[in-house]
Design a protein around this motif. Sequence first.
Motif, mmCIF file in Angstrom:
data_model
loop_
_atom_site.group_PDB
_atom_site.id
_atom_site.type_symbol
_atom_site.label_atom_id
_atom_site.label_comp_id
_atom_site.label_asym_id
_atom_site.label_seq_id
_atom_site.Cartn_x
_atom_site.Cartn_y
_atom_site.Cartn_z
ATOM 1 N N VAL A 36 0.855 -1.189 0.000
ATOM 2 C CA VAL A 36 0.000 0.000 0.000
ATOM 3 C C VAL A 36 0.888 1.235 0.000
ATOM 4 O O VAL A 36 1.851 1.316 0.751
ATOM 5 N N THR A 37 0.552 2.166 -0.881
ATOM 6 C CA THR A 37 1.281 3.422 -0.983
ATOM 7 C C THR A 37 0.362 4.563 -0.563
ATOM 8 O O THR A 37 -0.789 4.627 -0.996
ATOM 9 N N PHE A 38 0.899 5.437 0.290
ATOM 10 C CA PHE A 38 0.186 6.624 0.767
ATOM 11 C C PHE A 38 0.862 7.854 0.177
ATOM 12 O O PHE A 38 2.070 8.049 0.353
ATOM 13 N N VAL A 39 0.108 8.670 -0.538
ATOM 14 C CA VAL A 39 0.601 9.926 -1.117
ATOM 15 C C VAL A 39 -0.112 11.052 -0.368
ATOM 16 O O VAL A 39 -1.292 11.317 -0.611
ATOM 17 N N PRO A 40 0.594 11.739 0.553
ATOM 18 C CA PRO A 40 -0.062 12.773 1.361
ATOM 19 C C PRO A 40 -0.607 13.935 0.549
ATOM 20 O O PRO A 40 -1.645 14.496 0.887
ATOM 21 N N ASP A 41 0.096 14.323 -0.528
ATOM 22 C CA ASP A 41 -0.302 15.470 -1.343
ATOM 23 C C ASP A 41 -0.287 15.029 -2.804
ATOM 24 O O ASP A 41 0.784 14.798 -3.373
ATOM 25 N N ALA A 42 -1.461 14.925 -3.410
ATOM 26 C CA ALA A 42 -1.556 14.457 -4.801
ATOM 27 C C ALA A 42 -0.750 15.321 -5.759
ATOM 28 O O ALA A 42 -0.341 14.861 -6.817
ATOM 29 N N GLY A 43 -0.484 16.568 -5.389
ATOM 30 C CA GLY A 43 0.323 17.448 -6.228
ATOM 31 C C GLY A 43 1.805 17.132 -6.180
ATOM 32 O O GLY A 43 2.585 17.651 -6.987
ATOM 33 N N GLN A 44 2.208 16.274 -5.228
ATOM 34 C CA GLN A 44 3.609 15.867 -5.088
ATOM 35 C C GLN A 44 3.700 14.341 -4.954
ATOM 36 O O GLN A 44 4.075 13.824 -3.906
ATOM 37 N N PRO A 45 3.368 13.609 -6.003
ATOM 38 C CA PRO A 45 3.326 12.150 -5.894
ATOM 39 C C PRO A 45 4.686 11.503 -5.624
ATOM 40 O O PRO A 45 4.737 10.357 -5.163
ATOM 41 N N ALA A 46 5.789 12.223 -5.870
ATOM 42 C CA ALA A 46 7.103 11.652 -5.579
ATOM 43 C C ALA A 46 7.342 11.520 -4.076
ATOM 44 O O ALA A 46 8.194 10.745 -3.637
ATOM 45 N N VAL A 47 6.571 12.245 -3.286
ATOM 46 C CA VAL A 47 6.655 12.147 -1.830
ATOM 47 C C VAL A 47 5.586 11.161 -1.381
ATOM 48 O O VAL A 47 4.391 11.446 -1.473
ATOM 49 N N HIS A 48 6.031 9.996 -0.932
ATOM 50 C CA HIS A 48 5.071 8.967 -0.528
ATOM 51 C C HIS A 48 5.721 7.974 0.422
ATOM 52 O O HIS A 48 6.945 7.936 0.563
ATOM 53 N N ARG A 49 4.888 7.168 1.041
ATOM 54 C CA ARG A 49 5.322 6.095 1.932
ATOM 55 C C ARG A 49 4.665 4.814 1.444
ATOM 56 O O ARG A 49 3.465 4.785 1.159
ATOM 57 N N THR A 50 5.462 3.754 1.332
ATOM 58 C CA THR A 50 4.956 2.469 0.860
ATOM 59 C C THR A 50 5.203 1.423 1.940
ATOM 60 O O THR A 50 6.298 1.356 2.507
#
Length: 135
Positions: free
Chosen positions: A86-100
């Motif tokens: 599961v990948t969490f993208v806190p800000d859809a405008g910055q998809p490179a910032v995420h936690r998997t």
Amino acid sequence: MSDPEQITDLISRLGLWLDDKRFDDTEPLFTADVTVATPGGQAQGVERVAEQARRNHQADATQHVITNVLVDVDGDRATARANLIVTFVPDAGQPAVHRTLGERYRFEGRRTGAGWRLSRVEVAPVWVAQAGADT
């Protein structure tokens, strides 16, 4: 569909329920007395499970990829296990910032008058990866 296929479909729908944030639409997934145990907490009952899911899925976007589903049916009861990424993208405008997260699911299910429903969901973490600004 066979019972194992119906339960596999139900597990896939759980991932979509979480990704689409349809937390008020619990009837097709869970028994009324469902219990959930995840790293984000424990809950019992449909309303509390929905509250927990809402609280733990506040990121702009999530993607639950569920694989290797194995189902064992015994009459009107079933157990299943699966792998989850599961990948969490806190800000859809910055998809490179995420936690998997890599996790293992364990399920219990019951056949009801309306079909198979999940009565227990348990999540065990295996690994975590962070990407983007905080890495």
